[in-house]
Design a protein around this motif. Structure first.
Motif, mmCIF file in Angstrom:
data_model
loop_
_atom_site.group_PDB
_atom_site.id
_atom_site.type_symbol
_atom_site.label_atom_id
_atom_site.label_comp_id
_atom_site.label_asym_id
_atom_site.label_seq_id
_atom_site.Cartn_x
_atom_site.Cartn_y
_atom_site.Cartn_z
ATOM 1 N N UNK A 43 11.130 50.921 -6.835
ATOM 2 C CA UNK A 43 11.625 50.238 -8.033
ATOM 3 C C UNK A 43 12.756 51.001 -8.702
ATOM 4 N N UNK A 44 12.636 52.323 -8.749
ATOM 5 C CA UNK A 44 13.717 53.125 -9.327
ATOM 6 C C UNK A 44 14.977 53.059 -8.473
ATOM 7 N N UNK A 45 14.814 52.971 -7.165
ATOM 8 C CA UNK A 45 15.963 52.799 -6.273
ATOM 9 C C UNK A 45 16.610 51.431 -6.505
ATOM 10 N N UNK A 46 15.797 50.414 -6.704
ATOM 11 C CA UNK A 46 16.324 49.077 -6.980
ATOM 12 C C UNK A 46 17.114 49.077 -8.295
ATOM 13 N N UNK A 47 16.575 49.742 -9.308
ATOM 14 C CA UNK A 47 17.288 49.852 -10.586
ATOM 15 C C UNK A 47 18.611 50.588 -10.391
ATOM 16 N N UNK A 48 18.595 51.644 -9.580
ATOM 17 C CA UNK A 48 19.832 52.406 -9.330
ATOM 18 C C UNK A 48 20.873 51.546 -8.627
ATOM 19 N N UNK A 49 20.421 50.692 -7.696
ATOM 20 C CA UNK A 49 21.358 49.808 -6.996
ATOM 21 C C UNK A 49 21.946 48.750 -7.929
ATOM 22 N N UNK A 50 21.121 48.183 -8.784
ATOM 23 C CA UNK A 50 21.567 47.077 -9.629
ATOM 24 C C UNK A 50 22.344 47.538 -10.861
ATOM 25 N N UNK A 51 21.870 48.609 -11.487
ATOM 26 C CA UNK A 51 22.416 48.983 -12.787
ATOM 27 C C UNK A 51 23.121 50.333 -12.788
ATOM 28 N N UNK A 52 23.204 50.959 -11.646
ATOM 29 C CA UNK A 52 23.880 52.252 -11.488
ATOM 30 C C UNK A 52 23.293 53.312 -12.420
ATOM 31 N N UNK A 53 21.983 53.274 -12.573
ATOM 32 C CA UNK A 53 21.257 54.274 -13.353
ATOM 33 C C UNK A 53 19.932 54.514 -12.665
ATOM 34 N N UNK A 54 19.453 55.737 -12.729
ATOM 35 C CA UNK A 54 18.156 56.037 -12.147
ATOM 36 C C UNK A 54 18.272 56.945 -10.950
ATOM 37 N N UNK A 55 17.430 56.697 -9.974
ATOM 38 C CA UNK A 55 17.314 57.558 -8.810
ATOM 39 C C UNK A 55 17.576 56.745 -7.548
ATOM 40 N N UNK A 110 -8.035 57.328 -1.759
ATOM 41 C CA UNK A 110 -7.298 57.596 -2.993
ATOM 42 C C UNK A 110 -5.892 58.108 -2.689
ATOM 43 N N UNK A 111 -5.776 58.944 -1.666
ATOM 44 C CA UNK A 111 -4.459 59.456 -1.290
ATOM 45 C C UNK A 111 -3.525 58.346 -0.828
ATOM 46 N N UNK A 112 -4.038 57.454 0.017
ATOM 47 C CA UNK A 112 -3.210 56.352 0.519
ATOM 48 C C UNK A 112 -2.791 55.410 -0.608
ATOM 49 N N UNK A 113 -3.740 55.092 -1.493
ATOM 50 C CA UNK A 113 -3.399 54.232 -2.626
ATOM 51 C C UNK A 113 -2.392 54.908 -3.549
ATOM 52 N N UNK A 114 -2.547 56.211 -3.736
ATOM 53 C CA UNK A 114 -1.610 56.949 -4.584
ATOM 54 C C UNK A 114 -0.221 57.018 -3.982
ATOM 55 N N UNK A 115 -0.136 57.246 -2.661
ATOM 56 C CA UNK A 115 1.168 57.267 -1.993
ATOM 57 C C UNK A 115 1.817 55.887 -2.085
ATOM 58 N N UNK A 116 1.012 54.841 -1.933
ATOM 59 C CA UNK A 116 1.538 53.479 -2.077
ATOM 60 C C UNK A 116 2.070 53.262 -3.495
ATOM 61 N N UNK A 117 1.306 53.681 -4.498
ATOM 62 C CA UNK A 117 1.736 53.528 -5.890
ATOM 63 C C UNK A 117 3.033 54.298 -6.145
ATOM 64 N N UNK A 118 3.074 55.559 -5.719
ATOM 65 C CA UNK A 118 4.269 56.371 -5.957
ATOM 66 C C UNK A 118 5.469 55.842 -5.178
ATOM 67 N N UNK A 119 5.226 55.341 -3.974
ATOM 68 C CA UNK A 119 6.310 54.754 -3.187
ATOM 69 C C UNK A 119 6.875 53.500 -3.837
ATOM 70 N N UNK A 120 5.992 52.684 -4.402
ATOM 71 C CA UNK A 120 6.468 51.477 -5.095
ATOM 72 C C UNK A 120 7.280 51.834 -6.339
ATOM 73 N N UNK A 121 6.863 52.873 -7.041
ATOM 74 C CA UNK A 121 7.633 53.295 -8.220
ATOM 75 C C UNK A 121 9.006 53.819 -7.791
ATOM 76 N N UNK A 122 9.029 54.641 -6.737
ATOM 77 C CA UNK A 122 10.322 55.140 -6.233
ATOM 78 C C UNK A 122 11.204 54.002 -5.749
#
Length: 132
Positions: free
Chosen positions: A85-97, A71-83
């Motif tokens: 994605x937020x980094x990708x949004x920040x790169x493309x649209x200059x908003x986010x994290x 569960x920990x590994x799957x959760x870290x994978x999930x949270x890493x993918x969300x982060x």
């Protein structure tokens, strides 16, 4: 409380998002928005995405170590993918994290999931996560 069940794992995730943004210098707000506003928006994104795909055990205290690691590994994978994605949004649209790189994303995911598991472990009995 009728019909509703508290989920301390989600509260731990939100606490972890705040902790990761504050503790990691590699995570920074993009777009010139105030850091508090960006942190609130990122925490809301996590709240929505974690609600859609829940990777929390029912009982952290009574779970065997192998299941907890899975569960920990799957959760870290999930949270890493969300982060990521937020980094990708920040790169493309200059908003986010924005993040400095993959290591910052992994460390952020570990902080977020670790805080979620800590809150689950400290929650009263019968307050564990629900998968549905």
């Amino acid at each position: 409380m009728t019909g509703k069940r508290k989920n301390p794992g989600r509260y731990g995730t939100l606490l972890g998002v705040i902790a990761a943004v504050v503790l990691l210098p590699g995570l920074s707000p993009a777009g010139g928005y105030p850091p508090v506003w960006t942190t609130v928006v990122v925490a809301l994104w996590f709240a929505v995405l974690v609600r859609l795909v829940s990777v929390y055990p029912h009982d952290v205290r009574g779970m065997d170590p192998v299941g907890l690691l899975v569960f920990g590994a799957l959760g870290v994978l999930q949270d890493g993918l969300v982060l990521w994605g937020l980094d990708w949004i920040a790169d493309r649209y200059d908003q986010g994290l924005a993040s400095d790189g993959p290591l910052t994303i992994v460390l952020g995911a570990l902080i977020i999931r670790g805080s979620a598991f800590a809150v689950l472990a400290l929650a009263p009995s019968g307050q564990g996560a629900r998968t549905g």
